[in-house]
Structures are given as C-alpha cells and as structure tokens.
Design an enzyme around this catalytic site. Structure first.
Site, PDB file in Angstrom:
ATOM      1  N   ARG A  49       0.846  -1.370  -0.162  1.00 17.63           N
ATOM      2  CA  ARG A  49      -0.001   0.021  -0.187  1.00 17.63           C
ATOM      3  C   ARG A  49       1.211   1.553   0.134  1.00 17.63           C
ATOM      4  O   ARG A  49       1.923   1.221   0.272  1.00 17.63           O
ATOM      5  CB  ARG A  49      -1.098   0.213   1.119  1.00 17.63           C
ATOM      6  CG  ARG A  49      -0.041  -0.682   2.754  1.00 17.63           C
ATOM      7  CD  ARG A  49      -0.743   0.632   3.752  1.00 17.63           C
ATOM      8  NE  ARG A  49      -0.528   1.595   3.534  1.00 17.63           N
ATOM      9  CZ  ARG A  49       0.270   2.693   3.270  1.00 17.63           C
ATOM     10  NH1 ARG A  49       1.709   1.518   4.166  1.00 17.63           N
ATOM     11  NH2 ARG A  49       0.464   3.892   3.341  1.00 17.63           N
ATOM     12  N   GLY A  50       0.114   2.158  -0.109  1.00 18.77           N
ATOM     13  CA  GLY A  50       1.155   3.885  -0.465  1.00 18.77           C
ATOM     14  C   GLY A  50       1.027   3.811  -1.098  1.00 18.77           C
ATOM     15  O   GLY A  50       1.648   2.906  -1.909  1.00 18.77           O
ATOM     16  N   ALA A  51       0.584   4.590  -2.103  1.00 20.73           N
ATOM     17  CA  ALA A  51       0.664   5.495  -3.357  1.00 20.73           C
ATOM     18  C   ALA A  51       1.891   4.856  -4.199  1.00 20.73           C
ATOM     19  O   ALA A  51       1.961   4.600  -5.232  1.00 20.73           O
ATOM     20  CB  ALA A  51       0.262   7.140  -4.008  1.00 20.73           C
ATOM     21  N   ARG A  86      -6.364  -1.070  -7.801  1.00 20.82           N
ATOM     22  CA  ARG A  86      -7.044   0.160  -6.402  1.00 20.82           C
ATOM     23  C   ARG A  86      -7.007   1.647  -7.218  1.00 20.82           C
ATOM     24  O   ARG A  86      -6.252   2.091  -8.265  1.00 20.82           O
ATOM     25  CB  ARG A  86      -5.993   0.718  -5.681  1.00 20.82           C
ATOM     26  CG  ARG A  86      -5.842  -0.303  -4.616  1.00 20.82           C
ATOM     27  CD  ARG A  86      -5.544   0.113  -3.376  1.00 20.82           C
ATOM     28  NE  ARG A  86      -6.030   0.914  -2.396  1.00 20.82           N
ATOM     29  CZ  ARG A  86      -5.657   1.558  -1.180  1.00 20.82           C
ATOM     30  NH1 ARG A  86      -4.511   1.378  -1.375  1.00 20.82           N
ATOM     31  NH2 ARG A  86      -6.358   2.702  -0.236  1.00 20.82           N
ATOM     32  N   GLN A 186      -3.357   2.918   9.693  1.00 24.17           N
ATOM     33  CA  GLN A 186      -2.208   2.654   9.151  1.00 24.17           C
ATOM     34  C   GLN A 186      -0.896   3.836   9.560  1.00 24.17           C
ATOM     35  O   GLN A 186       0.644   3.205   9.710  1.00 24.17           O
ATOM     36  CB  GLN A 186      -1.730   2.934   8.015  1.00 24.17           C
ATOM     37  CG  GLN A 186      -2.575   2.187   6.564  1.00 24.17           C
ATOM     38  CD  GLN A 186      -3.476   2.575   6.000  1.00 24.17           C
ATOM     39  OE1 GLN A 186      -4.837   3.257   7.200  1.00 24.17           O
ATOM     40  NE2 GLN A 186      -4.639   1.631   4.620  1.00 24.17           N
ATOM     41  N   ASP A 227      -2.247  10.919  -2.584  1.00 26.24           N
ATOM     42  CA  ASP A 227      -2.657   9.631  -3.636  1.00 26.24           C
ATOM     43  C   ASP A 227      -2.800  10.032  -5.244  1.00 26.24           C
ATOM     44  O   ASP A 227      -1.984   9.826  -6.074  1.00 26.24           O
ATOM     45  CB  ASP A 227      -4.091   8.998  -3.127  1.00 26.24           C
ATOM     46  CG  ASP A 227      -3.313   7.694  -1.766  1.00 26.24           C
ATOM     47  OD1 ASP A 227      -3.362   8.605  -0.861  1.00 26.24           O
ATOM     48  OD2 ASP A 227      -2.781   6.917  -2.563  1.00 26.24           O
ATOM     49  N   ASN A 237      -5.911  12.044  -0.068  1.00 24.66           N
ATOM     50  CA  ASN A 237      -5.363  11.524   0.619  1.00 24.66           C
ATOM     51  C   ASN A 237      -6.191  10.012   1.185  1.00 24.66           C
ATOM     52  O   ASN A 237      -7.809  10.557   2.096  1.00 24.66           O
ATOM     53  CB  ASN A 237      -3.839  12.257   1.595  1.00 24.66           C
ATOM     54  CG  ASN A 237      -2.701  11.376   2.461  1.00 24.66           C
ATOM     55  OD1 ASN A 237      -2.690  11.031   2.099  1.00 24.66           O
ATOM     56  ND2 ASN A 237      -3.045  11.778   3.074  1.00 24.66           N
ATOM     57  N   LYS A 238      -5.741  10.400   2.367  1.00 21.67           N
ATOM     58  CA  LYS A 238      -6.638   9.402   3.417  1.00 21.67           C
ATOM     59  C   LYS A 238      -7.429  10.082   3.915  1.00 21.67           C
ATOM     60  O   LYS A 238      -7.413  10.848   4.405  1.00 21.67           O
ATOM     61  CB  LYS A 238      -5.402   8.512   4.561  1.00 21.67           C
ATOM     62  CG  LYS A 238      -5.830   7.523   5.166  1.00 21.67           C
ATOM     63  CD  LYS A 238      -6.442   6.401   5.332  1.00 21.67           C
ATOM     64  CE  LYS A 238      -5.898   5.142   3.169  1.00 21.67           C
ATOM     65  NZ  LYS A 238      -6.518   4.407   2.818  1.00 21.67           N
TER      66      LYS A 238
HETATM   67  O1  MRU Z   1      -4.866   3.166   1.574  1.00 21.25           O
HETATM   68  P1  MRU Z   1      -2.913   3.432   2.131  1.00 21.25           P
HETATM   69  O2  MRU Z   1      -2.920   2.722   3.246  1.00 21.25           O
HETATM   70  O3  MRU Z   1      -2.203   2.757   0.289  1.00 21.25           O
HETATM   71  O4  MRU Z   1      -3.475   4.908   1.446  1.00 21.25           O
HETATM   72  C1  MRU Z   1      -1.659   5.117   1.926  1.00 21.25           C
HETATM   73  C2  MRU Z   1      -2.051   7.599   1.978  1.00 21.25           C
HETATM   74  O5  MRU Z   1      -3.429   7.664   1.675  1.00 21.25           O
HETATM   75  C3  MRU Z   1      -1.077   8.016   1.831  1.00 21.25           C
HETATM   76  O6  MRU Z   1      -0.759   8.825   2.987  1.00 21.25           O
HETATM   77  C4  MRU Z   1      -0.412   8.351  -0.176  1.00 21.25           C
HETATM   78  O7  MRU Z   1      -0.246   7.163  -0.429  1.00 21.25           O
HETATM   79  C5  MRU Z   1       0.737   9.285   0.434  1.00 21.25           C
HETATM   80  S1  MRU Z   1       2.019   7.882   0.689  1.00 21.25           S
HETATM   81  C6  MRU Z   1       3.608   8.435   0.758  1.00 21.25           C
END
Ligand code: MRU
Length: 339
Positions: A49-51, A86, A186, A227, A237-238
């Site tokens: 996970r994470g963009a 995703r 997270q 993201d 973002n999250k």
């Molecule tokens: O659903 P996730 O855990 O993939 O969401 C991640 C986020 O929202 C992060 O803040 C974003 O991807 C930036 S990561 C460098």
C-alpha cells in the site's frame, strides 16, 4: 531483473517478495509474489500500500512476468488488471502507462529496464522531497501526521515521513503525533512501527483528538502525503486528511502536502474529478487481523467507507515536491510553467 531492496519490497534472483503490511507491527512476514494476479490481490488487500509503492510493486510484478516469458496479450491483460486494483493512487496509472507504451514493439528488456527505473526514480524522488521539506522543520516542533507515508509506502524513504526522518537525522529535536488513521490503522500500526525503528519520539492519538491538540498549542506543523493531486492543487489522501487541514487552518498551523511529481494528475483539473475508492463495509464494522476478527456493530450495519477524502488547495500552506516547493497561491503558475 536486477537485485532491488526497499523496506517492504525486494527482488533477488527472479524472486519478488513483499513485506505483508497487514501483519505489521506484530509479525514481519515476507511473502513471495509469483505473478501479477497475486500482486493484484496483495494491492487490493493492502498488504502492499501507499501511492508510490503501489506503482513500484505493480511495475516489478509486470517486469517479472515479462521476464518469465509472458506473451504480449498476457502482459497487457495483467497490466490492465493491476491498473484496476486500486483507483485513486495515480502513481499506479503512471507506472502502468510507462510499462505498456513501447518504443516499437512489446519487448521484455524494455519492460524490465523501465520497471527498474521506476524503482530507482522513486528512491531519488523521495530523497529530493526530504531535502526540500526538511528546512521547514524546526527544533522542538511537534509534527502531526496521518496514515503512513514512510518507507513502507514507497521504494524510497517516503514523502511526509521521509521529511520527518531526514529532519530527525539532521539533528533536529522533534516529536511526532501519529493519527491512528481509522479504519485500517496505518498510523497506529505502520507509522508507529517505522518511527520506533528510527528512534524518533512519537505519541499515538485517536484521529478525533487532533483538533483538540491543536487548540492546546501542542502541534506546530501538519505533514501529510497524497494519492493524487489535481492541477489546481486539490489533493486526495487518506480519509481524515481534510478535517486535519480544516482544523489546522482554524488554528493557524502550517499544513504541508508532500508528494513526488508522479502523484500529480494533469488530467484532473480539480479534486472533483479524482476517483475515490470505496472499500468494504467490514473495514468499518470491526477489525480483521490474521488470527481472526471482531465486529462491534449490529449485523449488516449500513456503512460509508471511502478510502480517501479531498483537501481543497486553499487549505494547503505549501506542496513539497521533489522538484520544488509550491506555496499557497502559486499552484496554477507552477503547473503552467512546468507542464
Ligand atoms: O490506503 P493506503 O494505505 O494505500 O493510503 C495511503 C495514503 O493515503 C498515503 O498518505 C499516500 O499514499 C501517500 S504515501 C507516500
């Protein structure tokens, strides 16, 4: 493909492995990903996970598939399945676009070289974000962050958390407040794991404590990742990021969005056109871990569970990119000049 090693993904001798982030922080389990189908599942389940990391992971699984002898049609089908795994993190689309556009014809050597490049590029982009952002951090800052934006979310040191790490390593005396980040925690599971590993002082809070801490003068800066960033500076973002931005504005606290240029979507003119992923009801009704789960709601309780929210550009003090820092009011100019 070359040997590649990051905090939560590695490739060696034709074997691609991921650190299963669902099992952190209690179990550090590396799982082999044998084909793109398995990577699709790992991405959907947030084992990966994470963009930035989603893009890198998709690219590496496709490169391995090509190396193993996938035909062009098999390769293209797998690429489209990964693209759909995703919908919000645009780094994934960036990686798939790169790997599916060939100089002349489908060629596994070109695919492998491009995937390796995406990995190395992410490492370099993260370093530059950290260099650009570190100067905003001062001694005695208490920094609030949301979700996980560190080495677990990228091939490099991460975005917002990468800045925090760089500031700490340069000797600045800082403390981090970590939003637990409901529903999948997270912050509580992953950011705490990273901060502990690096020896950075931190305190975990419930998401709904952030505004009260700001009112008490206990937060000097808010640093988050993204993201997808639209060309007017709005960004996804999250879930929970928007309320942090609102609270920060009210309390006159600087709010920074840190991201690589690969998170910019030139096709999105505002946050309204950013696709937002809707996730399963079960994630909000309770919590599932590898050993089982708990559900705390009445059976089949109605749920609304978007994985991301959109923060309007007007709430952002500055966007910290790898190439430069864009201050409030300068975003349109930055886009016109650079793209
Ligand atoms: O659903 P996730 O855990 O993939 O969401 C991640 C986020 O929202 C992060 O803040 C974003 O991807 C930036 S990561 C460098």
């Amino acid at each position: 493909m070359k040997e590649l090693k990051a905090l939560s993904i590695e490739h060696s001798n034709g074997i691609l492995k991921i650190l299963d982030q669902k099992q952190l922080p209690n179990h550090e389990v590396w799982e082999q990903i044998q084909n793109p189908k398995e990577m699709v599942i790992a991405i959907k389940e947030l084992k990966v996970r994470g963009a930035p990391l989603i893009g890198v992971a998709a690219a590496l699984s496709l490169a391995l598939y090509a190396e193993q002898g996938a035909s062009e049609s098999e390769f293209m089908r797998a690429a489209e399945q990964l693209r759909e795994s995703r919908p919000t993190a645009v780094n994934l689309m960036y990686a798939i676009d790169k790997l599916t556009q060939f100089e002349t014809v489908f060629n596994k050597y070109e695919v492998i070289a491009k995937a390796e490049n995406i990995f190395y590029e992410d490492v370099a982009l993260c370093e530059r974000i950290a260099k650009n952002g570190e100067k905003f951090i001062e001694d005695d800052d208490n920094i609030l962050t949301h979700c996980n934006t560190g080495g677990l979310a990228a091939a490099g040191i991460g975005t917002a958390l990468g800045i925090i790490k760089a500031a700490f390593e340069s000797g600045k005396k800082i403390h981090v407040y970590v939003d637990e980040t409901r529903p999948l925690l997270q912050g509580g599971r992953l950011t705490t794991w990273e901060l502990k590993k690096y020896g950075i002082p931190y305190t975990l809070i419930c998401d709904n404590m952030a505004a009260a801490l700001m009112a008490q003068g206990k937060i000097q800066k808010v640093l988050v990742g993204a993201d997808r960033i639209a060309t007017n500076g709005d960004f996804a973002n999250k879930t929970g990021t928007y309320s942090l931005a609102l609270a920060a504005k009210y309390h006159h606290i600087d709010f920074y969005c840190a991201a690589p240029v690969t998170t910019l979507d030139l096709k999105c003119s505002s946050g309204k056109s950013i696709p937002i992923e809707q996730r399963a009801n079960e994630e909000v009704r309770g919590f599932q871990v590898s050993s089982g789960g708990v559900e705390w709601t009445p059976k089949n309780c109605d749920v609304y569970n978007p994985a991301f929210d959109v923060t309007p550009a007007g709430l952002v003090t500055a966007w910290i990119f790898d190439s430069n820092v864009v201050n409030q009011g300068e975003f349109n100019n930055y886009i016109t000049k650079n793209f």
